[in-house]
Structure formats: C-alpha cells, structure tokens
Enzyme design. Sequence first.
Site, short mmCIF file in Angstrom:
data_model
loop_
_atom_site.label_atom_id
_atom_site.label_comp_id
_atom_site.label_asym_id
_atom_site.label_seq_id
_atom_site.Cartn_x
_atom_site.Cartn_y
_atom_site.Cartn_z
N GLY A 14 8.16 -0.53 6.18
CA GLY A 14 8.77 -0.17 4.90
C GLY A 14 10.16 -0.79 4.84
N LYS A 35 0.64 0.02 10.82
CA LYS A 35 -0.67 0.55 11.22
C LYS A 35 -1.78 0.20 10.24
CE LYS A 35 -0.19 5.33 9.72
NZ LYS A 35 -0.34 6.72 10.13
N GLY A 48 12.32 5.47 -9.11
CA GLY A 48 13.62 5.63 -9.80
C GLY A 48 14.62 4.55 -9.50
N GLY A 49 14.91 4.33 -8.22
CA GLY A 49 15.85 3.27 -7.92
C GLY A 49 16.62 3.46 -6.64
N ASP A 210 4.29 9.62 12.48
CA ASP A 210 4.00 9.01 13.78
C ASP A 210 5.27 8.87 14.64
OD1 ASP A 210 1.38 8.81 12.91
OD2 ASP A 210 1.71 6.84 12.02
N ARG A 280 17.62 18.36 -6.89
CA ARG A 280 16.17 18.54 -6.79
C ARG A 280 15.74 19.91 -6.25
NH1 ARG A 280 13.91 13.01 -4.52
NH2 ARG A 280 14.51 12.15 -6.54
N HIS A 341 7.75 15.70 -0.92
CA HIS A 341 8.19 14.35 -1.29
C HIS A 341 8.95 13.63 -0.18
CE1 HIS A 341 9.53 11.11 -3.86
NE2 HIS A 341 10.80 11.43 -3.72
N ARG A 376 18.41 16.12 -0.20
CA ARG A 376 18.82 14.73 -0.46
C ARG A 376 19.13 14.50 -1.94
NH1 ARG A 376 15.93 10.20 -2.17
NH2 ARG A 376 13.96 11.32 -1.98
C1 SIN Z 1 12.20 9.45 -8.33
O1 SIN Z 1 12.15 8.38 -8.90
O2 SIN Z 1 12.20 10.53 -8.93
C2 SIN Z 1 12.24 9.49 -6.82
C3 SIN Z 1 13.47 8.91 -6.32
C4 SIN Z 1 13.85 9.49 -5.00
O3 SIN Z 1 13.06 10.18 -4.36
O4 SIN Z 1 15.00 9.31 -4.61
#
Ligand code: SIN
Length: 499
Positions: A14, A35, A48-49, A210, A280, A341, A376
């Site tokens: 990633g 993997k 989102g960004g 993992d 969030r 998430h 976060r």
């Molecule tokens: C989102 O676009 O809502 C997710 C962005 C994130 O998890 O920071």
Amino acid sequence: MKQIKTDVIIIGAGLAGIYTALNIDSQKRVDIIVKESLIVTNSNLAQGGIAGELDFIQENIDAHIDDTLKAGSFLNNKEAVKVLVTEASENINKLMNFKVDFDRDEYGEILLTKEGGHSTRRILHIGGDSTGKDIMKALKKECFTRENIHIHENMMALELLHRDNSCFGVSCLNNGTETIEFIAQNTILATGGIGNIYGSTTNSAIATSDGIGMAYRANIKLEGLEFIQFHPTAFHNEFSKSRFKFLISEAIRGEGAYLLNSEGERFMKKYSPLLELAPRDTVSQAIYREMYDTWTDHVYLDTRHLGEKYLKNRFPTIYNHLKTENIVMGKDLIPVSPVQHFNIGGIKVDLNGQTSMNSLYANGECASNGVHGANRLASNSLLECIVFGNRIANDINNKKSHKIDFEGHIEQYHSYKYNYKPIKKKLGTTMDEYVGIVRTKEGLLFAKKIVLKMKKNLNKYPNNSKAYYEALNMVQTALIIIDSALNRKESIGCHYRIN
Ligand code: SIN
C-alpha cells in the site's frame, strides 16, 4: 529452502510500503512482498483525500496540529503530530514529483476540501473521490522504473526471522506452496489494517492484521489496540451479505451533506455544535444512538440540496457506485451506517518508525506512532504513510550495511485440510456485537471467551497455509483488542464504554 538476501524487505504494497521503497537509496536492493496482487490494498480505496498544509504559514500549521489533537482527545503524541503536520508539504511535493496530479481549478490552483474535525479546507484530492487509487497508480508506475525495487506478488508473510531482539527478515509462502526466506538488513512491516476481524468493514479483503499478528508472536511492543475507528457513513445495503461495505466519503459532508434519522430529523445538532463535521467518533456514536432510539439499522445522508450535476462531477466514483444500487445522488436519500474503518493503535514505533526490535520498522495502519491519539482526524492517514515512510527511508539510508549471521528455519507443520471461513465469520459477528462502537465489560468478557476458544483450536492444529495464518493473525489481534478494551475503563475518543 529458497533464500533471498536483500538490503530491505517491505511487507505490504500500500502507500506505506511503496512510498517508503521509493525513498530508499537506489544503491540498496529493496524487495516488496504482497500477499495478493498489487492492486488489492486499502490505500487504493481511500476516497476523501490527503490532509496537509502546503505553505509554511505558522497559523495554518498550528491549526492542523490543533485539529489533530482535538480529534484525538489530546491522547496523541504531540511530537509525532508536529512531525506529521510540518513535514506534510515536503512529502506532498515529493508525491507531485512522482507525477501524482491533484485536482486543480481553472487557474491551476490545487482544490481543497474539508472533512470532519477540520477547521478549514486543507484536504487535497484526485479525480474527485479516487485519491488513493490515483496516488497508487502513479507510485506503482514510478516503482516499475526502479531497478533496485523487486516486487513479489502472491507472497504471504508468515513469521519474522529474529534472534536476541534483532530482526533478520521474514519467512513467506510463495503462491501457497513454496516456502521462501528473505534475509534482510532491514525489515519494514507495512501490512495495513485489521478490518476483516469485524463482520462489516470498509477495508479490502487483504486487511487481516498480518503485521500485528507477526509482531505479537515475536514479542514486539504493541499499543492502543482498543482504538478502532468506525466510519460513520458506509453504504447500507440491507440485502448484501458481503463483509465489505462501500465507503461514502466524509468529504460529501464536507461539501454540505446532512445526516437525517429515520424520522427525517437532522439529528447532529443534539450532539455537537460542529454538526455533521464533528470528529468521526462523535458522529459514529451519535448515529449509533439514533439507530438505537429509533429501532433502525441505518440513518440517511441527504445530498438533495447539493444537486445531481455537481455531485456527479465532484464524486464520480461514489455517484457511479450508488447508481448500481439504484440510488441517484442529489435526488435520493442515501442509507448509511457506521462500520469498522481504521485501526488507530498497532506496533509501537518511534518518530523514525523503529519498533521495539532492532532492524525492524513499521509504517502505516499497522504502526502506532501516536499521531492519532484516541481518534484519527480524517485524511491524516495517507499523510502519515508518506511522512513516516520518508523518515524510515532516511534512517535506513544513513545506516551502514552489516554482515548477517542468521540461519533461518521454517517450521514444517502438518497440512490439515481445514476450512477457516466459519472461524472468520464467527469472529466478525462477535466483534461487531461486543467490541463495536459501544462496549460493556460483560460484552467484552463474553467476546473474550469465544475468541480464546478459537485461539486454542488454531494453536492445536497449526497449518502452513495462507488461510491458517490469516485466521491466526485475526484471532490473536482480536484478543489484544478485547484485552486493551477491557483495560481502558474510561470512555475516550472512539473507545466508548458504558460500564
Ligand atoms: C473518507 O473519505 O471519508 C475517508 C477518509 C479517511 O478515512 O481519512
């Protein structure tokens, strides 16, 4: 057994893995193992960004630091937050040098959006809502031009190779059959999230914890695993049996969408003066409360006042996905509910991504450097991958090579023909039910009993297969999450206990 000697082995492809690889000295050999295929990563799904202040205006830097600390309920490591925010510009500019093309207006100015917890517009995006996918596309292209970087697909990492608290690489299963050891001067865990431990997640199917599983078995320090972030608005399809839930980006609320309960009431005013743009944890907990009070399993995202034409252009990925679900953005209400998430805690690292084991680093979602505190701030995670990936690369670049004196071995287990799907399914329903947005002592203890039994069974019949190791990593991590949640008795950030 086959052995490959390398300077750096990176587990995971990633953003946390690939960006780190691109910043390592081209004189050093870098091997990246993944993997499945290169396109299956959580980074690819980021919509989102990426947050970041590109100028060096102190007031703006301070505001980003402040928003990150507030969202994290001030449980963050302040030094790490300062590093994250002040090194954003340098690393976002590097992304642009790697031909990452952020959305711009007709004058060439970068377009910025807002998400929950941000006091201002500071989130860069690409293709409207395909930021992760487009960043990864550009970086992978760059990787293919580098002769020192070797990518191995379908290579499952099994165990870290270590002795006397020093890491010497990793043992792997190639294509499900051949065992291979990568003997490395430096090892980097960049294995991403843990989402599949839960029954509903926005994460890709590869997110089976993992890295944390391997680190746990090697006695490496972990922290903050009780902090699991639930995204408030995953698409709610009552007929879908899939664990994967499609994300409806918070940026839509950043552009003005509302949340309505089943009575059609805009309920966020009861929970925060920031309304739909509260951090969030606050929004997910508010939705949970509303669903509980109105006996429903979802609420609605209302975009009707924003207009179909604008939304189709601004959020094309989401617009097109919803179309396949017979929902027209800008015309219909969108049913949404919170799902797992992001994993905030993980393998404890310092400001250079160094774990508690020598020559072993961790970056991205599997790592915990303290930037996120107890919750976060939206769009800080892609930023974390690049800022700390750059620091790990610099640390490795400044090190001299040393002779590795290590004879690895892979335990040869019996190959029991087990099906791990039922364990994974039961784990998901248990975690959703008892280790979700709202937690109680009784619920956590009940979950622990179930998951301990799973662990016992897995330990009894070890197996040299990808499915076995995934189940083991998931079950071991789930137990750590439950124990951490039991140990933290007060509610803070996304850890919410009612007794
Ligand atoms: C989102 O676009 O809502 C997710 C962005 C994130 O998890 O920071």
